[in-house]
Design an enzyme around this catalytic site. Structure first.
Site, PDB file in Angstrom:
ATOM      1  N   ASP A  38       0.853  -1.199   0.000  1.00  0.00           N
ATOM      2  CA  ASP A  38       0.000   0.000   0.000  1.00  0.00           C
ATOM      3  C   ASP A  38       0.881   1.238   0.000  1.00  0.00           C
ATOM      4  O   ASP A  38       1.961   1.234   0.597  1.00  0.00           O
ATOM      5  CB  ASP A  38      -0.915  -0.002   1.241  1.00  0.00           C
ATOM      6  CG  ASP A  38      -2.185   0.814   1.033  1.00  0.00           C
ATOM      7  OD1 ASP A  38      -2.066   2.036   0.848  1.00  0.00           O
ATOM      8  OD2 ASP A  38      -3.275   0.238   1.064  1.00  0.00           O
ATOM      9  N   ASN A  39       0.420   2.297  -0.669  1.00  0.00           N
ATOM     10  CA  ASN A  39       1.174   3.558  -0.614  1.00  0.00           C
ATOM     11  C   ASN A  39       0.521   4.560   0.343  1.00  0.00           C
ATOM     12  O   ASN A  39       0.945   5.709   0.412  1.00  0.00           O
ATOM     13  CB  ASN A  39       1.317   4.181  -2.022  1.00  0.00           C
ATOM     14  CG  ASN A  39      -0.002   4.690  -2.564  1.00  0.00           C
ATOM     15  OD1 ASN A  39      -1.060   4.487  -1.972  1.00  0.00           O
ATOM     16  ND2 ASN A  39       0.051   5.363  -3.711  1.00  0.00           N
ATOM     17  N   ASP A  63       4.101   1.333  -4.241  1.00  0.00           N
ATOM     18  CA  ASP A  63       3.128   1.835  -5.204  1.00  0.00           C
ATOM     19  C   ASP A  63       2.968   0.798  -6.314  1.00  0.00           C
ATOM     20  O   ASP A  63       3.966   0.376  -6.917  1.00  0.00           O
ATOM     21  CB  ASP A  63       3.650   3.169  -5.780  1.00  0.00           C
ATOM     22  CG  ASP A  63       2.552   3.913  -6.511  1.00  0.00           C
ATOM     23  OD1 ASP A  63       1.932   3.324  -7.407  1.00  0.00           O
ATOM     24  OD2 ASP A  63       2.323   5.085  -6.165  1.00  0.00           O
ATOM     25  N   VAL A  64       1.738   0.404  -6.595  1.00  0.00           N
ATOM     26  CA  VAL A  64       1.513  -0.652  -7.590  1.00  0.00           C
ATOM     27  C   VAL A  64       1.854  -0.204  -9.007  1.00  0.00           C
ATOM     28  O   VAL A  64       1.927  -1.025  -9.912  1.00  0.00           O
ATOM     29  CB  VAL A  64       0.069  -1.199  -7.565  1.00  0.00           C
ATOM     30  CG1 VAL A  64      -0.209  -1.964  -6.300  1.00  0.00           C
ATOM     31  CG2 VAL A  64      -0.955  -0.096  -7.790  1.00  0.00           C
ATOM     32  N   TYR A 150     -11.777   7.158 -12.742  1.00  0.00           N
ATOM     33  CA  TYR A 150     -12.054   5.915 -12.013  1.00  0.00           C
ATOM     34  C   TYR A 150     -12.733   4.899 -12.931  1.00  0.00           C
ATOM     35  O   TYR A 150     -12.253   3.781 -13.113  1.00  0.00           O
ATOM     36  CB  TYR A 150     -12.943   6.245 -10.818  1.00  0.00           C
ATOM     37  CG  TYR A 150     -13.209   5.076  -9.900  1.00  0.00           C
ATOM     38  CD1 TYR A 150     -12.203   4.557  -9.086  1.00  0.00           C
ATOM     39  CD2 TYR A 150     -14.479   4.499  -9.828  1.00  0.00           C
ATOM     40  CE1 TYR A 150     -12.453   3.491  -8.225  1.00  0.00           C
ATOM     41  CE2 TYR A 150     -14.738   3.439  -8.967  1.00  0.00           C
ATOM     42  CZ  TYR A 150     -13.726   2.935  -8.166  1.00  0.00           C
ATOM     43  OH  TYR A 150     -13.979   1.886  -7.319  1.00  0.00           O
ATOM     44  N   ARG A 191     -17.611   8.766   1.114  1.00  0.00           N
ATOM     45  CA  ARG A 191     -18.743   8.035   0.539  1.00  0.00           C
ATOM     46  C   ARG A 191     -19.956   8.170   1.450  1.00  0.00           C
ATOM     47  O   ARG A 191     -19.834   8.531   2.621  1.00  0.00           O
ATOM     48  CB  ARG A 191     -18.365   6.571   0.306  1.00  0.00           C
ATOM     49  CG  ARG A 191     -17.568   6.411  -0.965  1.00  0.00           C
ATOM     50  CD  ARG A 191     -17.055   5.014  -1.166  1.00  0.00           C
ATOM     51  NE  ARG A 191     -15.874   4.729  -0.362  1.00  0.00           N
ATOM     52  CZ  ARG A 191     -15.165   3.616  -0.447  1.00  0.00           C
ATOM     53  NH1 ARG A 191     -15.521   2.679  -1.291  1.00  0.00           N
ATOM     54  NH2 ARG A 191     -14.096   3.438   0.307  1.00  0.00           N
TER      55      ARG A 191
HETATM   56  P1  NAD Z   1      -9.851   2.457   0.030  1.00  0.00           P
HETATM   57  O1  NAD Z   1      -9.586   3.823  -0.488  1.00  0.00           O
HETATM   58  O2  NAD Z   1     -10.190   2.296   1.475  1.00  0.00           O
HETATM   59  O3  NAD Z   1      -8.634   1.493  -0.271  1.00  0.00           O
HETATM   60  C1  NAD Z   1      -7.779   1.644  -1.372  1.00  0.00           C
HETATM   61  C2  NAD Z   1      -6.358   1.352  -0.914  1.00  0.00           C
HETATM   62  O4  NAD Z   1      -5.469   1.416  -2.040  1.00  0.00           O
HETATM   63  C3  NAD Z   1      -5.850   2.391   0.096  1.00  0.00           C
HETATM   64  O5  NAD Z   1      -5.245   1.750   1.190  1.00  0.00           O
HETATM   65  C4  NAD Z   1      -4.843   3.207  -0.707  1.00  0.00           C
HETATM   66  O6  NAD Z   1      -3.843   3.805   0.094  1.00  0.00           O
HETATM   67  C5  NAD Z   1      -4.304   2.166  -1.672  1.00  0.00           C
HETATM   68  N1  NAD Z   1      -3.709   2.711  -2.891  1.00  0.00           N
HETATM   69  C6  NAD Z   1      -4.222   3.673  -3.705  1.00  0.00           C
HETATM   70  N2  NAD Z   1      -3.390   3.902  -4.742  1.00  0.00           N
HETATM   71  C7  NAD Z   1      -2.333   3.059  -4.585  1.00  0.00           C
HETATM   72  C8  NAD Z   1      -1.149   2.816  -5.337  1.00  0.00           C
HETATM   73  N3  NAD Z   1      -0.872   3.481  -6.473  1.00  0.00           N
HETATM   74  N4  NAD Z   1      -0.278   1.871  -4.883  1.00  0.00           N
HETATM   75  C9  NAD Z   1      -0.527   1.205  -3.725  1.00  0.00           C
HETATM   76  N5  NAD Z   1      -1.634   1.396  -2.985  1.00  0.00           N
HETATM   77  C10 NAD Z   1      -2.531   2.302  -3.409  1.00  0.00           C
HETATM   78  O7  NAD Z   1     -11.033   1.854  -0.861  1.00  0.00           O
HETATM   79  P2  NAD Z   1     -11.827   0.479  -0.739  1.00  0.00           P
HETATM   80  O8  NAD Z   1     -13.257   0.791  -0.584  1.00  0.00           O
HETATM   81  O9  NAD Z   1     -11.173  -0.417   0.234  1.00  0.00           O
HETATM   82  O10 NAD Z   1     -11.636  -0.103  -2.201  1.00  0.00           O
HETATM   83  C11 NAD Z   1     -10.673  -1.101  -2.469  1.00  0.00           C
HETATM   84  C12 NAD Z   1     -10.799  -1.564  -3.913  1.00  0.00           C
HETATM   85  O11 NAD Z   1     -12.111  -2.061  -4.153  1.00  0.00           O
HETATM   86  C13 NAD Z   1     -10.551  -0.459  -4.931  1.00  0.00           C
HETATM   87  O12 NAD Z   1      -9.857  -0.986  -6.024  1.00  0.00           O
HETATM   88  C14 NAD Z   1     -11.953  -0.058  -5.344  1.00  0.00           C
HETATM   89  O13 NAD Z   1     -11.985   0.459  -6.640  1.00  0.00           O
HETATM   90  C15 NAD Z   1     -12.685  -1.380  -5.250  1.00  0.00           C
HETATM   91  N6  NAD Z   1     -14.122  -1.175  -5.040  1.00  0.00           N
HETATM   92  C16 NAD Z   1     -14.604  -0.802  -3.809  1.00  0.00           C
HETATM   93  C17 NAD Z   1     -15.957  -0.598  -3.656  1.00  0.00           C
HETATM   94  C18 NAD Z   1     -16.565  -0.237  -2.332  1.00  0.00           C
HETATM   95  O14 NAD Z   1     -17.769   0.021  -2.286  1.00  0.00           O
HETATM   96  N7  NAD Z   1     -15.838  -0.202  -1.235  1.00  0.00           N
HETATM   97  C19 NAD Z   1     -16.825  -0.733  -4.751  1.00  0.00           C
HETATM   98  C20 NAD Z   1     -16.283  -1.075  -5.984  1.00  0.00           C
HETATM   99  C21 NAD Z   1     -14.933  -1.303  -6.115  1.00  0.00           C
HETATM  100  N1  UDP Z   2     -24.212  11.151  -1.513  1.00  0.00           N
HETATM  101  C1  UDP Z   2     -25.006  11.975  -0.708  1.00  0.00           C
HETATM  102  N2  UDP Z   2     -24.421  12.595   0.363  1.00  0.00           N
HETATM  103  C2  UDP Z   2     -23.110  12.413   0.689  1.00  0.00           C
HETATM  104  C3  UDP Z   2     -22.313  11.573  -0.129  1.00  0.00           C
HETATM  105  C4  UDP Z   2     -22.901  10.952  -1.224  1.00  0.00           C
HETATM  106  O1  UDP Z   2     -26.205  12.149  -0.951  1.00  0.00           O
HETATM  107  O2  UDP Z   2     -22.660  13.005   1.679  1.00  0.00           O
HETATM  108  C5  UDP Z   2     -24.844  10.460  -2.658  1.00  0.00           C
HETATM  109  C6  UDP Z   2     -24.081  10.549  -3.975  1.00  0.00           C
HETATM  110  O3  UDP Z   2     -24.436  11.701  -4.684  1.00  0.00           O
HETATM  111  C7  UDP Z   2     -24.535   9.283  -4.659  1.00  0.00           C
HETATM  112  C8  UDP Z   2     -24.752   8.293  -3.527  1.00  0.00           C
HETATM  113  O4  UDP Z   2     -24.894   9.077  -2.349  1.00  0.00           O
HETATM  114  O5  UDP Z   2     -25.759   9.490  -5.316  1.00  0.00           O
HETATM  115  C9  UDP Z   2     -23.610   7.307  -3.336  1.00  0.00           C
HETATM  116  O6  UDP Z   2     -22.420   8.076  -3.281  1.00  0.00           O
HETATM  117  P1  UDP Z   2     -21.004   7.428  -2.932  1.00  0.00           P
HETATM  118  O7  UDP Z   2     -19.994   8.513  -3.054  1.00  0.00           O
HETATM  119  O8  UDP Z   2     -21.095   6.690  -1.657  1.00  0.00           O
HETATM  120  O9  UDP Z   2     -20.766   6.296  -4.032  1.00  0.00           O
HETATM  121  P2  UDP Z   2     -20.976   6.224  -5.625  1.00  0.00           P
HETATM  122  O10 UDP Z   2     -21.596   7.479  -6.142  1.00  0.00           O
HETATM  123  O11 UDP Z   2     -19.612   6.014  -6.156  1.00  0.00           O
HETATM  124  O12 UDP Z   2     -21.891   5.078  -5.779  1.00  0.00           O
END
Ligand code: NAD
Ligand code: UDP
Length: 341
Positions: A38-39, A63-64, A150, A191
């Protein structure tokens, strides 16, 4: 893993993040030697407190996007900021993390016996015109908007990984993850679930973007991690497709594409706000703020494929999942300040 069997090594990128850290804990419980990279862009070493006490966990600050020198039989590619606030704060880092991160892992895995489980996202469907979203839907993504770094980064990573599967036989398994929440989300994650919980616990109004009629389907982290592990396990899948894992020359690549993982129960964001307020027991105000650009109007996974292939079936409903998440946030807030504010 049975006693006496050699420990397999699992690599988790993004290990200090929300999902990555839960995955690390679960893999350690399963008996893996686990390496986490992780970075710390959005991650927090505090998430790895439990793992850090386990001699089978090894953390590398890295960093990946740079070359990866860890060899593991099982790779979970979770590195990437996932909250719109964070991924839009450095779009270049977001896009390159998705694309170069996937490329580096393919370089590491190519020619080796290695499975890559990649965290893709429901965002590949963009603002979907098909509802609920099956894996066969190609999506409706703005390629040049604020969310594109993204969405398109994740789409490109899927392309790159599938090309590696076709060209070099790399065993790639893609999870399209839908909104997942739970303990360990960062206070400043941005979020919606963590925003609403932090606001409610701090006695602040909840910020509802737009009219609040947009929908999401929220999956509790424990359910999601079970789905990820099921996707990673080769044996049942290979058995299903008539292959044996140790069959010489049999490319152990199950012939299926990406798999949606999420909880198909769909809620409006207003319903979510009201549920958080019911749980926190607060009569706080809900205030409106503008809807961000390209915010998807609706989102709900079709999980037929995950059910049939993996036996995936989320068990934890929104109310129970939110309760557990609120308890975790309360405890962490209390640690920060004796008054919990
Ligand atoms: P998060 O931000 O908590 O975790 C992401 C991690 O990746 C962090 O620890 C960050 O420091 C690390 N990171 C970022 N860039 C990096 C790099 N270049 N090199 C090394 N480490 C790096 O988010 P999360 O919710 O835990 O999400 C994790 C993964 O799951 C992500 O790939 C995200 O796109 C995917 N994902 C999550 C959700 C969700 O709802 N939580 C939904 C869809 C996809
Ligand atoms: N959202 C909201 N209030 C907040 C943060 C997010 O109403 O304080 C809304 C946002 O506009 C979206 C939904 O909640 O419609 C989910 O947002 P989030 O950022 O959690 O995830 P994503 O949009 O990537 O699904």
């Amino acid at each position: 893993m049975g006693l006496g069997a050699a420990r397999k090594t699992a690599l988790v990128t993004g290990a200090a993040g929300f999902l990555g850290s839960h995955l690390v804990d679960r893999l350690l419980d399963e008996g893996y030697e686990v390496v986490g990279i992780d970075n710390l862009m959005t991650g927090d070493l505090g998430n790895l407190e439990r793992a850090g006490r386990d001699p089978h966990f090894h953390f590398q600050m890295g960093d990946v996007r740079e070359s990866i020198h860890v060899y593991a039989e099982l790779v979970f590619n979770f590195a990437c900021p996932a909250s719109p606030v964070h991924y839009q704060s450095d779009p270049h880092a977001t896009l390159t993390t998705s694309v170069l991160g996937a490329l580096r892992l393919v370089e590491m895995a190519r020619g080796r016996r290695c499975t890559i489980v990649h965290a893709s996202t429901s965002e590949v469907y963009g603002d979907p015109t098909v509802h609920p979203q099956p894996e066969s839907y190609w999506g409706n993504v703005n390629p040049i908007g604020e969310r594109s770094c993204y969405d398109e980064g994740k789409r490109c990573a899927e392309t790159l990984l599938n090309d590696a599967r076709r060209a070099w036989g790399v065993d790639v398994r893609i999870a399209r993850i839908f909104n997942t929440y739970g303990p360990r989300m960062a206070f400043d994650d941005g979020r919606v679930v963590s925003n609403f919980i932090v606001q409610a616990l701090r006695g602040k109004p909840l910020t509802l973007f737009g009219d609040g009629k947009q929908t999401r389907s929220f999956c509790f982290v424990k359910d999601l991690i079970e789905g990820i592990l099921a996707l990673a396990r080769p044996e049942p899948l290979l058995g299903r497709w008539g292959l044996r894992p140790d069959e010489p020359g049999s490319a152990p690549i199950p012939p299926f594409g990406p798999v949606n993982l999420g909880n198909p129960e769909e809620f409006t964001i207003r319903e979510l706000a009201e549920e958080v307020l019911r749980i926190v027991g607060s009569d706080l105000e809900i205030i409106h703020a503008p809807l961000p650009a390209d915010d998807p109007r609706q989102r709900k996974p079709d999980i037929t494929r995950a059910r049939e292939l993996l036996g995936f079936s989320p068990r934890i409903g929104l109310r129970d999942g939110l309760r557990a998440t609120v308890v975790d946030f309360q405890a962490r807030l209390a640690e920060r300040s004796p008054k919990g504010r």
